[in-house]
Design a protein around this motif. Structure first.
Motif, PDB file in Angstrom:
ATOM      1  N   HIS A 184     -50.257  13.054 -10.687  1.00 46.69           N
ATOM      2  CA  HIS A 184     -51.581  12.504 -10.392  1.00 46.69           C
ATOM      3  C   HIS A 184     -52.585  13.638 -10.173  1.00 46.69           C
ATOM      4  CE1 HIS A 184     -54.854  10.220  -8.649  1.00 46.69           C
ATOM      5  NE2 HIS A 184     -54.252   9.134  -9.117  1.00 46.69           N
ATOM      6  N   PRO A 185     -53.769  13.557 -10.797  1.00 43.82           N
ATOM      7  CA  PRO A 185     -54.735  14.660 -10.737  1.00 43.82           C
ATOM      8  C   PRO A 185     -55.273  14.970  -9.343  1.00 43.82           C
ATOM      9  CG  PRO A 185     -55.680  12.727 -11.843  1.00 43.82           C
ATOM     10  CD  PRO A 185     -54.220  12.478 -11.706  1.00 43.82           C
ATOM     11  N   VAL A 186     -55.340  13.978  -8.451  1.00 42.97           N
ATOM     12  CA  VAL A 186     -55.798  14.271  -7.088  1.00 42.97           C
ATOM     13  C   VAL A 186     -54.804  15.189  -6.383  1.00 42.97           C
ATOM     14  CG1 VAL A 186     -56.230  13.289  -4.799  1.00 42.97           C
ATOM     15  CG2 VAL A 186     -57.197  12.192  -6.816  1.00 42.97           C
ATOM     16  N   LEU A 187     -53.524  14.932  -6.556  1.00 40.95           N
ATOM     17  CA  LEU A 187     -52.526  15.787  -5.927  1.00 40.95           C
ATOM     18  C   LEU A 187     -52.512  17.171  -6.561  1.00 40.95           C
ATOM     19  CD1 LEU A 187     -49.575  13.300  -5.375  1.00 40.95           C
ATOM     20  CD2 LEU A 187     -51.318  14.050  -3.765  1.00 40.95           C
ATOM     21  N   ALA A 188     -52.723  17.239  -7.864  1.00 38.69           N
ATOM     22  CA  ALA A 188     -52.795  18.548  -8.521  1.00 38.69           C
ATOM     23  C   ALA A 188     -53.977  19.346  -7.979  1.00 38.69           C
ATOM     24  CB  ALA A 188     -52.925  18.367 -10.033  1.00 38.69           C
ATOM     25  N   ARG A 189     -55.091  18.680  -7.792  1.00 40.25           N
ATOM     26  CA  ARG A 189     -56.275  19.349  -7.259  1.00 40.25           C
ATOM     27  C   ARG A 189     -56.071  19.757  -5.801  1.00 40.25           C
ATOM     28  NH1 ARG A 189     -62.012  18.852  -8.659  1.00 40.25           N
ATOM     29  NH2 ARG A 189     -61.449  17.240 -10.166  1.00 40.25           N
TER      30      ARG A 189
ATOM     31  N   ALA B 143     -63.877  14.883  -4.882  1.00 36.91           N
ATOM     32  CA  ALA B 143     -64.259  15.558  -6.126  1.00 36.91           C
ATOM     33  C   ALA B 143     -63.765  14.778  -7.339  1.00 36.91           C
ATOM     34  CB  ALA B 143     -63.695  16.975  -6.133  1.00 36.91           C
ATOM     35  N   HIS B 144     -62.552  14.280  -7.265  1.00 40.13           N
ATOM     36  CA  HIS B 144     -61.984  13.512  -8.368  1.00 40.13           C
ATOM     37  C   HIS B 144     -62.759  12.212  -8.583  1.00 40.13           C
ATOM     38  CE1 HIS B 144     -58.897  11.919 -11.030  1.00 40.13           C
ATOM     39  NE2 HIS B 144     -58.809  10.835 -10.275  1.00 40.13           N
ATOM     40  N   ALA B 145     -63.054  11.499  -7.508  1.00 39.93           N
ATOM     41  CA  ALA B 145     -63.790  10.239  -7.619  1.00 39.93           C
ATOM     42  C   ALA B 145     -65.175  10.464  -8.209  1.00 39.93           C
ATOM     43  CB  ALA B 145     -63.897   9.579  -6.248  1.00 39.93           C
ATOM     44  N   SER B 146     -65.813  11.564  -7.808  1.00 41.45           N
ATOM     45  CA  SER B 146     -67.141  11.881  -8.344  1.00 41.45           C
ATOM     46  C   SER B 146     -67.081  12.109  -9.847  1.00 41.45           C
ATOM     47  CB  SER B 146     -67.700  13.116  -7.639  1.00 41.45           C
ATOM     48  OG  SER B 146     -68.971  13.459  -8.138  1.00 41.45           O
TER      49      SER B 146
ATOM     50  N   LEU C 279     -64.812  10.879 -11.953  1.00 38.69           N
ATOM     51  CA  LEU C 279     -64.541   9.601 -12.613  1.00 38.69           C
ATOM     52  C   LEU C 279     -65.804   8.754 -12.703  1.00 38.69           C
ATOM     53  CD1 LEU C 279     -61.093   8.522 -11.068  1.00 38.69           C
ATOM     54  CD2 LEU C 279     -61.521   9.565 -13.303  1.00 38.69           C
ATOM     55  N   GLU C 280     -66.545   8.704 -11.605  1.00 34.57           N
ATOM     56  CA  GLU C 280     -67.762   7.897 -11.581  1.00 34.57           C
ATOM     57  C   GLU C 280     -68.795   8.429 -12.565  1.00 34.57           C
ATOM     58  OE1 GLU C 280     -70.023   5.565  -8.067  1.00 34.57           O
ATOM     59  OE2 GLU C 280     -69.823   7.738  -7.773  1.00 34.57           O
ATOM     60  N   ALA C 281     -68.926   9.739 -12.638  1.00 36.94           N
ATOM     61  CA  ALA C 281     -69.919  10.332 -13.541  1.00 36.94           C
ATOM     62  C   ALA C 281     -69.591  10.075 -15.010  1.00 36.94           C
ATOM     63  CB  ALA C 281     -70.011  11.837 -13.291  1.00 36.94           C
ATOM     64  N   SER C 282     -68.309   9.963 -15.312  1.00 37.49           N
ATOM     65  CA  SER C 282     -67.893   9.757 -16.697  1.00 37.49           C
ATOM     66  C   SER C 282     -67.684   8.286 -17.035  1.00 37.49           C
ATOM     67  CB  SER C 282     -66.602  10.528 -16.974  1.00 37.49           C
ATOM     68  OG  SER C 282     -65.541  10.029 -16.178  1.00 37.49           O
ATOM     69  N   GLY C 283     -67.875   7.406 -16.055  1.00 31.50           N
ATOM     70  CA  GLY C 283     -67.716   5.986 -16.301  1.00 31.50           C
ATOM     71  C   GLY C 283     -66.279   5.522 -16.381  1.00 31.50           C
ATOM     72  N   ARG C 284     -65.357   6.340 -15.925  1.00 38.56           N
ATOM     73  CA  ARG C 284     -63.943   5.956 -15.944  1.00 38.56           C
ATOM     74  C   ARG C 284     -63.571   5.217 -14.661  1.00 38.56           C
ATOM     75  NH1 ARG C 284     -61.016  11.463 -16.684  1.00 38.56           N
ATOM     76  NH2 ARG C 284     -62.960  12.222 -15.689  1.00 38.56           N
ATOM     77  N   PRO C 285     -62.595   4.329 -14.730  1.00 36.29           N
ATOM     78  CA  PRO C 285     -62.201   3.572 -13.533  1.00 36.29           C
ATOM     79  C   PRO C 285     -61.435   4.457 -12.551  1.00 36.29           C
ATOM     80  CG  PRO C 285     -60.734   3.063 -15.338  1.00 36.29           C
ATOM     81  CD  PRO C 285     -61.816   3.910 -15.918  1.00 36.29           C
ATOM     82  N   PHE C 286     -61.483   4.082 -11.305  1.00 35.53           N
ATOM     83  CA  PHE C 286     -60.733   4.802 -10.284  1.00 35.53           C
ATOM     84  C   PHE C 286     -59.226   4.597 -10.504  1.00 35.53           C
ATOM     85  CE2 PHE C 286     -64.382   4.484  -6.987  1.00 35.53           C
ATOM     86  CZ  PHE C 286     -65.010   5.561  -7.592  1.00 35.53           C
ATOM     87  N   ASP C 287     -58.466   5.644 -10.312  1.00 35.72           N
ATOM     88  CA  ASP C 287     -57.012   5.587 -10.455  1.00 35.72           C
ATOM     89  C   ASP C 287     -56.326   5.763  -9.105  1.00 35.72           C
ATOM     90  OD1 ASP C 287     -57.717   8.203 -10.085  1.00 35.72           O
ATOM     91  OD2 ASP C 287     -56.590   9.010 -11.778  1.00 35.72           O
ATOM     92  N   PHE C 288     -56.982   5.286  -8.066  1.00 29.19           N
ATOM     93  CA  PHE C 288     -56.431   5.342  -6.720  1.00 29.19           C
ATOM     94  C   PHE C 288     -56.835   4.077  -5.970  1.00 29.19           C
ATOM     95  CE2 PHE C 288     -60.567   7.416  -6.689  1.00 29.19           C
ATOM     96  CZ  PHE C 288     -61.204   6.839  -5.610  1.00 29.19           C
ATOM     97  N   GLN C 289     -56.069   3.770  -4.921  1.00 28.90           N
ATOM     98  CA  GLN C 289     -56.348   2.602  -4.099  1.00 28.90           C
ATOM     99  C   GLN C 289     -56.152   2.967  -2.636  1.00 28.90           C
ATOM    100  OE1 GLN C 289     -54.170  -0.966  -5.280  1.00 28.90           O
ATOM    101  NE2 GLN C 289     -53.871  -0.118  -7.317  1.00 28.90           N
ATOM    102  N   PHE C 290     -56.852   2.259  -1.771  1.00 27.71           N
ATOM    103  CA  PHE C 290     -56.677   2.437  -0.337  1.00 27.71           C
ATOM    104  C   PHE C 290     -55.765   1.331   0.201  1.00 27.71           C
ATOM    105  CE2 PHE C 290     -60.940   4.462  -0.876  1.00 27.71           C
ATOM    106  CZ  PHE C 290     -60.518   5.749  -0.594  1.00 27.71           C
ATOM    107  N   ILE C 291     -54.847   1.718   1.053  1.00 28.39           N
ATOM    108  CA  ILE C 291     -53.860   0.795   1.601  1.00 28.39           C
ATOM    109  C   ILE C 291     -54.478   0.036   2.774  1.00 28.39           C
ATOM    110  CG2 ILE C 291     -51.570   0.597   2.641  1.00 28.39           C
ATOM    111  CD1 ILE C 291     -50.940   3.351   1.369  1.00 28.39           C
ATOM    112  N   ARG C 292     -54.440  -1.261   2.711  1.00 25.86           N
ATOM    113  CA  ARG C 292     -54.994  -2.094   3.781  1.00 25.86           C
ATOM    114  C   ARG C 292     -53.941  -2.535   4.801  1.00 25.86           C
ATOM    115  NH1 ARG C 292     -59.913  -4.995   3.101  1.00 25.86           N
ATOM    116  NH2 ARG C 292     -61.086  -4.348   1.252  1.00 25.86           N
TER     117      ARG C 292
END
Length: 229
Positions: A146-151, A184-187, A189-202
């Motif tokens: 996953h790119p967030v963990l790589a970053r 940084a990753h979410a920013s 994705l949002e700038a490129s119009g791609r969907p988020f590839d992460f979720q928050f646990i409720r």
């Protein structure tokens, strides 16, 4: 996976917490526990000299736990849980079913000098002025690569190798580091119009419970705080 720095000196109450997860083996999960030696060996065998040296600079067991979980989940995928979490009756399958990164959001109330109740994070009218919102690094679930963990791993490695003799745990390897990588990753994705590839646990509180009254917290050997692993 989980971690305790010295498995030869494992407190009995922590051992009971770890044992609560063993029943997942009957559901097809592989459950593994690392200590300092096996963590160092894993990183040495699966990463470069750079990551090996960075792990060697983790001065505190909490930092070593933080660093190991990034290395392990990035390469293997799966679920990391803290050693003082007790498995309840929640459904763990949902956390690993689709491979997306899953994180627990947290909120610190600066004026109260305390963590806000977990449920408050989801209130749409929650004032933000004196609160700090971030993501915990426990639990940590993702598919391999996953790119967030790589970053996050790259960021932590660079900070550890920068030469600070006493790097701050939270921002270097802990939740602050992971939150910075996620933002940084979410920013991007949002700038490129791609969907988020992460979720928050409720519903993490329905899956596991942290035992704050464990013996190691009050015997003079307390090496953990809210960002520990």
């Amino acid at each position: 996976m989980r971690y305790w720095h010295d498995l030869d000196e494992l407190p009995n109450d922590v051992r009971a917490c770890l044992a609560s997860w063993d029943r997942l083996r009957s559901d097809g999960f592989n459950v593994c526990t690392f200590d300092d030696a096996s963590a160092a060996a894993y990183i040495r065998e699966n990463y470069t000299r750079r990551e090996t040296d960075a792990f060697g600079r983790c001065r505190h067991p909490a930092m070593r736990s933080d660093y190991l979980r990034m290395c392990f989940i990035l390469r293997e995928g799966g679920l990391y849980v803290d050693a003082d979490d007790v498995l309840l009756d929640g459904d763990v399958e949902d956390l690993v079913a689709d491979g997306t990164l899953k994180l627990q959001p947290l909120c610190y109330d600066v004026e109260a000098r305390a963590m806000a109740p977990t449920g408050d994070v989801w209130k749409p009218d929650l004032p933000a002025g004196h609160r700090i919102f971030y993501t915990n690094n426990n639990p940590l679930a993702a598919a391999p690569g996953h790119p967030v963990l790589a970053r996050a791993l790259a960021r932590a490695t660079a900070l550890l190798l920068a030469g600070d003799p006493r790097p701050e745990i939270q921002s270097t390897t802990g939740p602050g580091n992971l939150t910075a990588a996620l933002a940084a990753h979410a920013s991007e994705l949002e700038a490129s119009g791609r969907p988020f590839d992460f979720q928050f646990i409720r519903h993490w509180n329905g899956i596991a419970e942290t035992r704050w009254d464990l013996s190691y917290r009050g015997d003079g050997r307390n090496w953990r705080n809210m960002d520990a692993g």
